[in-house]
Design an enzyme around this catalytic site. Structure first.
Site, mmCIF file in Angstrom:
data_model
loop_
_atom_site.group_PDB
_atom_site.id
_atom_site.type_symbol
_atom_site.label_atom_id
_atom_site.label_comp_id
_atom_site.label_asym_id
_atom_site.label_seq_id
_atom_site.Cartn_x
_atom_site.Cartn_y
_atom_site.Cartn_z
ATOM 1 N N GLY A 77 -16.498 9.306 -45.124
ATOM 2 C CA GLY A 77 -16.391 7.843 -45.155
ATOM 3 C C GLY A 77 -15.412 7.240 -44.169
ATOM 4 O O GLY A 77 -15.100 6.055 -44.264
ATOM 5 N N THR A 117 -25.233 7.344 -37.797
ATOM 6 C CA THR A 117 -24.486 8.191 -36.853
ATOM 7 C C THR A 117 -24.631 7.658 -35.424
ATOM 8 O O THR A 117 -23.653 7.629 -34.660
ATOM 9 C CB THR A 117 -25.030 9.638 -36.925
ATOM 10 N N THR A 137 -34.560 12.463 -38.215
ATOM 11 C CA THR A 137 -34.918 12.057 -39.579
ATOM 12 C C THR A 137 -36.263 12.667 -39.939
ATOM 13 O O THR A 137 -37.180 12.672 -39.119
ATOM 14 C CB THR A 137 -35.011 10.528 -39.766
ATOM 15 N N ILE A 138 -36.353 13.187 -41.163
ATOM 16 C CA ILE A 138 -37.654 13.714 -41.584
ATOM 17 C C ILE A 138 -38.623 12.576 -41.889
ATOM 18 O O ILE A 138 -39.819 12.790 -42.018
ATOM 19 C CB ILE A 138 -37.557 14.628 -42.834
ATOM 20 N N ASP A 139 -38.090 11.348 -42.022
ATOM 21 C CA ASP A 139 -38.934 10.218 -42.432
ATOM 22 C C ASP A 139 -39.830 9.717 -41.303
ATOM 23 O O ASP A 139 -40.798 9.004 -41.551
ATOM 24 C CB ASP A 139 -38.065 9.054 -42.929
ATOM 25 N N ARG A 183 -38.050 7.368 -47.551
ATOM 26 C CA ARG A 183 -37.314 6.091 -47.653
ATOM 27 C C ARG A 183 -38.278 4.903 -47.751
ATOM 28 O O ARG A 183 -39.132 4.916 -48.617
ATOM 29 C CB ARG A 183 -36.355 5.943 -46.474
ATOM 30 N N GLU A 234 -41.549 7.939 -52.198
ATOM 31 C CA GLU A 234 -40.452 7.516 -53.089
ATOM 32 C C GLU A 234 -40.200 6.008 -53.034
ATOM 33 O O GLU A 234 -39.690 5.416 -53.976
ATOM 34 C CB GLU A 234 -39.169 8.273 -52.741
ATOM 35 N N ARG A 273 -48.880 15.255 -65.222
ATOM 36 C CA ARG A 273 -47.619 15.931 -64.919
ATOM 37 C C ARG A 273 -47.077 15.408 -63.602
ATOM 38 O O ARG A 273 -47.840 15.074 -62.698
ATOM 39 C CB ARG A 273 -47.832 17.454 -64.788
ATOM 40 N N LEU A 280 -36.461 19.949 -51.018
ATOM 41 C CA LEU A 280 -37.228 21.078 -50.477
ATOM 42 C C LEU A 280 -37.867 20.667 -49.152
ATOM 43 O O LEU A 280 -38.144 21.492 -48.292
ATOM 44 C CB LEU A 280 -38.336 21.485 -51.461
HETATM 45 O O1 F6P Z 1 -33.673 9.975 -44.634
HETATM 46 C C1 F6P Z 1 -33.952 11.274 -45.067
HETATM 47 C C2 F6P Z 1 -33.983 11.340 -46.553
HETATM 48 O O2 F6P Z 1 -34.329 12.660 -46.926
HETATM 49 C C3 F6P Z 1 -34.898 10.329 -47.244
HETATM 50 O O3 F6P Z 1 -36.247 10.688 -47.167
HETATM 51 C C4 F6P Z 1 -34.319 10.311 -48.638
HETATM 52 O O4 F6P Z 1 -34.553 9.086 -49.285
HETATM 53 C C5 F6P Z 1 -32.841 10.483 -48.390
HETATM 54 O O5 F6P Z 1 -32.704 11.063 -47.101
HETATM 55 C C6 F6P Z 1 -32.150 11.354 -49.406
HETATM 56 O O6 F6P Z 1 -30.806 11.346 -49.116
HETATM 57 P P1 F6P Z 1 -29.744 12.282 -49.823
HETATM 58 O O7 F6P Z 1 -29.704 13.563 -49.052
HETATM 59 O O8 F6P Z 1 -28.484 11.503 -49.699
HETATM 60 O O9 F6P Z 1 -30.173 12.502 -51.222
#
Ligand code: F6P
Length: 362
Positions: A77, A117, A137-139, A183, A234, A273, A280
């Protein structure tokens, strides 16, 4: 030419970070005779008692397929903290960091990270310190670059999960709901949904209607497919509602998969379910494509630094790595176009996004 450069990784990890580090070290040493210092735990490593490690071809040998980051990415932080889910930048200790970089003999920086960053990296650039950024970013939600490393690996993992859910769903005639990351965008859900033959894909860009979800489940039942696979991003939301958070304080997205599962179970006679794929999708080895992209990004970043193309971020555009100003790098979110080709193709093969409009079309 710089004698010695630094490299750091910030924000959440993504498969391919180590592949970039290896590529940076190899390019810097082999092509430019530069030494490379790894800074631990993002910018925190150049504050107080600094934490760094010398990176050589030998020390990065074997890290190409390794997940996570050998440099760590713990944020304490000092430069950025999350308040109510939003990045807040306290008075940055840039002066201290610059003084420490000077003491360490680090003349330029390669910064691997997401928007938070890279926003900090831009502040270093504004103070005249040579910086080049590498997006992570994986997003896959940065408008400045067609792809980010880690995304394809996340899709592979989500696709495998859907394949596995498929067989158990079919065996039990169940509705299975898989919640994936992303995200505020639905890229992972859309791509994995197509690759893993989901029946319903729910993404933030197309708010869904529960009647349309139930309709699809019942229609499949009537036609003899007594199971349904749903993949939900999500950040997806019902029409007229907001995203769901698992943690009100930190605003961490999550819970929509479970909500859908409970609602479908209540409104049908189906067993339902839910599975949250979670981290992961981020851990473990990058796939071949991400190793390749990360390696290309790393080498291009060093060439940009050495060539004086400073204050930039490497980005993939039209299949080629280019550089864009750091200021623009993270400015715009790349979202799924509801009218785009992939959404249309998904609809054409019978996948529903459960939007109220799709019900009207029926
Ligand atoms: O931005 C990458 C990501 O994995 C998102 O898909 C997800 O919402 C978030 O980071 C999860 O972040 P953390 O690692 O803080 O739980």
């Amino acid at each position: 030419m710089y004698k010695q450069i630094g490299i750091l990784t910030g924000g959440g990890d993504a498969p391919g970070l180590n592949a970039v580090i290896r590529s940076v070290v190899r390019t810097a040493t082999l092509q430019f005779g530069m030494k490379v210092i790894g800074i631990e735990d993002s910018f925190e490593g150049i504050l107080g008692e600094t934490h760094t490690m010398s990176l050589t071809q030998k020390s990065v040998s074997g890290i190409l397929p390794r997940g996570g980051t050998i440099l760590g990415t713990r944020n304490r932080g000092s430069f950025v903290k999350m308040v109510n889910g939003q990045p807040v930048y306290p008075e940055m200790p840039i002066g201290e960091a610059l003084a420490n970089l000077d003491i360490l003999g680090i003349e330029a920086l390669i910064v691997l990270g997401g928007e938070g960053t890279l926003a900090i990296a831009e502040q270093f650039h504004k103070r005249g310190f040579p910086v080049v950024g590498v997006p992570k970013t994986i997003d896959n939600d940065l408008a400045a670059t067609e792809l980010t490393f880690g995304f394809m690996t996340a899709i592979d993992i989500a696709t495998e999960a859907l394949d596995r859910l498929h067989t158990t769903a079919a065996s039990h005639d169940r509705v299975m709901v898989l919640e994936v990351m992303g995200r505020h965008t639905g890229w992972i859900a859309l791509h994995a949904g197509l690759a893993g033959s989901a029946d319903i894909i729910l993404i933030p860009e197309i708010p869904f209607d529960f009647d349309a979800v139930i309709d699809k489940v019942m229609e499949r039942d009537r036609k003899g497919s007594r199971f349904t696979n749903i993949v939900v991003a999500e950040g997806a939301m019902e029409v007229g509602k907001h995203e769901m958070y698992q943690d009100a304080g930190e605003l961490r997205l999550g819970g929509i998969g479970d909500y859908i599962t409970r609602t479908v179970a209540k409104r049908t006679d189906k067993e339902c379910r839910s599975v949250v794929l979670g981290h992961l999708q981020r851990g473990g080895s990058p796939n071949a494509f991400d190793r390749m992209l990360a390696t290309n990004f790393g080498a291009c970043a060093v060439r940009a630094l050495a060539g004086g193309d400073l204050g930039k971020m490497v980005a993939l555009q039209a299949g080629t790595v280019v550089t864009v100003p750091l200021a623009e790098a993270c400015a715009n979110l790349k979202t799924v176009s509801p009218a785009g080709q992939l959404v249309r193709s998904a609809r054409d093969i019978g996948i529903t996004f459960a939007s109220p409009k799709e019900m009207l079309v029926k």
